[in-house]
Design an enzyme around this catalytic site. Structure first.
Site, short mmCIF file in Angstrom:
data_model
loop_
_atom_site.label_atom_id
_atom_site.label_comp_id
_atom_site.label_asym_id
_atom_site.label_seq_id
_atom_site.Cartn_x
_atom_site.Cartn_y
_atom_site.Cartn_z
N LYS A 108 46.25 46.20 38.21
CA LYS A 108 46.53 45.03 37.54
C LYS A 108 45.53 44.73 36.41
CE LYS A 108 48.00 43.00 42.00
NZ LYS A 108 47.81 42.06 43.19
N HIS A 162 41.95 40.53 33.80
CA HIS A 162 42.23 39.54 32.75
C HIS A 162 40.91 38.70 32.77
CE1 HIS A 162 41.95 37.28 36.66
NE2 HIS A 162 42.60 38.17 37.08
N HIS A 197 38.34 38.17 35.14
CA HIS A 197 37.29 39.17 35.56
C HIS A 197 36.11 39.18 34.45
CE1 HIS A 197 39.61 40.86 38.79
NE2 HIS A 197 40.67 40.90 37.79
#
Ligand SMILES: *[C@@H]1O[C@H](CO)[C@@H](O)[C@H](O)[C@H]1NC(C)=O
Ligand SMILES: *[C@@H]1O[C@H](CO)[C@@H](O)[C@H](O)[C@H]1NC(C)=O
Ligand SMILES: *[C@@H]1O[C@H](CO)[C@@H](O)[C@H](O)[C@H]1NC(C)=O
Length: 587
Positions: A149, A152, A155
């Site tokens: 994933k 983003h 994080h």
């Protein structure tokens, strides 16, 4: 009148406070430690000169000297009138309910500067105030990207906030273990395994693993929405993986290793390291053990369809699913297994999880399950949640990878530097721009309460004035550049009479509060206290820098000023590092 007393108490603020404390403790009949706890350094005022310390009469005299007929200000005045100045304290007053103390200027200057020279990077951390905090072993789990994933902005926040908390704990003497708990298991790997055989390329995977895995993930997700076969094939892959089937495991290992190599490069750019790269995958077998523990305690309810749940609040029937009907483990169950494993492995004193606020309930459930399992460590686990960031976009569009954010910060900063043409002499402008850009991101992120959402604005973050990371870097570089003017760098020999200016005094007064600010940060982990404090220091240092030229001063004055600026620059640098900023020396 109380006679002059002389007791040298070890550390710098208490070294002064000790003097006030002894007199006060005799008069009010309380132990001097109790009195000391009611004394604080006074925040510096921009407009007028402030005293150095204040004693809050209310918190001290509440019960003992309860006298309804006097206002708190009158009590402060009464107490102040009974106190004597001595060789440490030059003025005693009363102001809005506190007794105020002013230290002899020579002593203030000499003691604070000496303390910085002596303690270096440990300045402000060896104080009595901070020595009262219990020390121990701290685990900080942060960053924790999800392979496949996108990495983003959430994080990014977890990464820099977690790093700051780890630094802070280390600074006060804790042993810190930084754990990156990767999202490296679960249904997305079923999808990724299936997706890679359809859309994957070994070459692209090698060249740019994070981006390629993300693209494959996006494609297979879209395709699986339309196609039931793909969905069941993803479930099938996950089952093969959970069953330890060699081919599936080998592909998964390949994805994981390449991703970690990429992450490590990015963390290095931010000056961040981890003691441990862990991940959900480590706990897929141990989560079976957790289920067994729950079963043994009689708290696992097994539904007819095979789903297992735990009752989290007796009577309230809040159930948490811990195992899927097909027997595959869940995120929460793996987190329980990970926590139990860390209790056994590290026997930590505290464990701090740094994630966005959408996971608050998850962590409440996690801690509750640990408690149900009888783990006393459950009360030592904390979740530090943070809000969302809007508008963090690169010129190309939405941010997908952390790397893009760092690149964007560097590019924009390089352009700004080129426009001011100060950077021509720099050896490695890109490296400098990178450090300044990172400082800008960190400061912008740390300015507000962590729980608040905020709107990210590149132009505002990269301004060179105001409360920005760029301003801090400029201030640090400016003070650092004075180093070239030292003739003999003797940090002990200076004439105190040459440092009596108000801009010096207010900077030193500000430094008296260092440990109080650190203590405040340790209380609820909000970095904004430290950011505000650092901005205050930066502004005071700039005022002093303008008011007190080194060039053109007599060598005696120059030596004293250089020593002062050198010490301020050291404190600035150390504090920036605590926040995770790498100070630049040229820009
Ligand atoms: C406060 O003032 C009242 C009225 O003047 C007086 O009766 C009382 O004794 C005073 N209390 C104390 C504690 O001095
Ligand atoms: C199984 O049953 C539980 C409780 O009745 C329900 O919440 C859950 O969604 C079911 N799971 C599946 C996969 O049907
Ligand atoms: C320090 O500076 C003051 C003021 O300039 C001067 O009067 C004094 O003699 C100096 N002290 C020493 C030890 O040089």
């Amino acid at each position: 009148m109380v006679p002059l007393t002389f007791l040298w108490i070890t550390f710098y603020s208490l070294h002064f406070i000790g003097q006030c404390t002894l007199q006060v403790s005799r008069i009010v009949g309380l132990p001097s430690e109790t009195v000391a706890q009611s004394i604080r350094a006074v925040p510096v005022h921009r407009k007028h000169e402030s005293p150095d310390f204040q004693l809050f009469v209310n918190s001290l005299l509440d019960d003992i000297h309860a006298d309804a007929n006097f206002t708190v200000q009158e009590k402060a005045q009464k107490l102040a009138s009974k106190l004597n100045c001595d060789t440490v304290i030059s003025e005693i007053g009363a102001d809005r309910g506190s007794v105020t103390f002013k230290v002899h200027r020579d002593l203030l200057i000499k003691t604070v500067l000496h303390k910085i020279t002596q303690d270096g990077p440990r300045f402000g951390l060896n104080t009595d105030l901070l020595s009262r905090i219990p020390k121990g072993k701290t685990i900080v789990e942060f960053s924790s990207p999800n392979i496949a994933k996108k990495f983003h902005v959430g994080h990014l926040r977890s990464t820099i906030i977690g790093n700051y908390i780890a630094n802070l704990k280390e600074a006060i003497g804790n042993e810190v273990i930084r754990i990156n708990y990767l999202g490296d298991w679960g249904l997305q790997f079923g999808l990724l395994g299936t997706g890679f055989s359809k859309f994957g390329s070994e070459k692209e995977l090698r060249d740019n693993p994070l981006e390629h895995l993300f693209n494959v993930y996006v494609k297979i997700n879209e395709a699986a929405e339309q196609d039931e076969n793909l969905r069941s094939s993803a479930m099938e892959f996950l089952k093969r993986l959970e069953g330890g089937e060699a081919q599936a495991v080998s592909l998964w290992t390949h994805f994981r290793e390449l991703s970690i190599q990429e992450y490590a490069k990015i963390y290095k750019r931010l000056g961040i390291h981890f003691e441990e790269y862990s991940g959900e995958s480590f706990y897929r077998e141990k989560s079976q053990h957790v289920l067994q523990m729950l079963r043994n305690r009689g708290v696992l309810k097994e539904m007819e369809n095979g789903t297992g749940v735990v009752d989290l609040s007796e009577g309230l029937s809040t159930y948490k699913t811990v195992v899927r009907s097909d027997g595959t483990s869940l995120y929460i169950t793996r987190d329980v297994a990970a926590a139990i494993d860390r209790i056994e492995k590290y026997d930590f004193d505290e464990m701090i999880y740094v994630t966005d606020k959408s996971q608050q309930t998850h962590f409440q459930h996690l801690f509750k399950i640990l408690q149900i399992l009888g783990e006393k460590h459950s009360i030592r686990c904390h979740h530090v949640p943070f809000g969302r960031v809007q508008g963090m976009k690169t010129r190309k569009g939405d941010v997908i990878f952390l790397e893009d954010v760092l690149d964007e910060a560097r590019t924009r900063m390089l352009q700004n530097m080129a426009a001011t043409s100060t950077s021509k002499h720099l050896e490695d402008p890109a490296r400098t721009a990178e450090k300044i850009g990172a400082a800008a991101l960190i400061v912008q992120d740390f300015k507000g309460p962590l729980m608040s959402d905020y709107h990210f604005d590149w132009d505002r973050a990269l301004q060179s004035f105001g409360d920005t990371g760029v301003f801090l870097q400029y201030t640090h570089a400016r003070l650092h550049s004075l180093q070239g003017l030292w003739e003999t760098k003797d940090l002990t020999d200076f004439n105190i009479s040459c440092l009596q200016e108000p801009s010096v005094i207010s900077t030193l007064q500000h430094l008296l509060r260092y440990d109080e600010v650190i203590l405040q940060c340790l209380d609820d982990y909000q970095p904004r206290y430290l950011v505000n404090y650092l901005m205050g220091l930066g502004h005071l240092a700039n005022v002093a820098h303008r008011a007190l030229p080194v060039k053109g001063s007599t060598s005696e004055v120059a030596q004293a000023r250089l020593l002062f600026f050198n010490n301020v620059q050291m404190v600035l640098a150390n504090t920036m590092k605590l926040l995770g900023i790498t100070p630049v020396t040229n820009m």
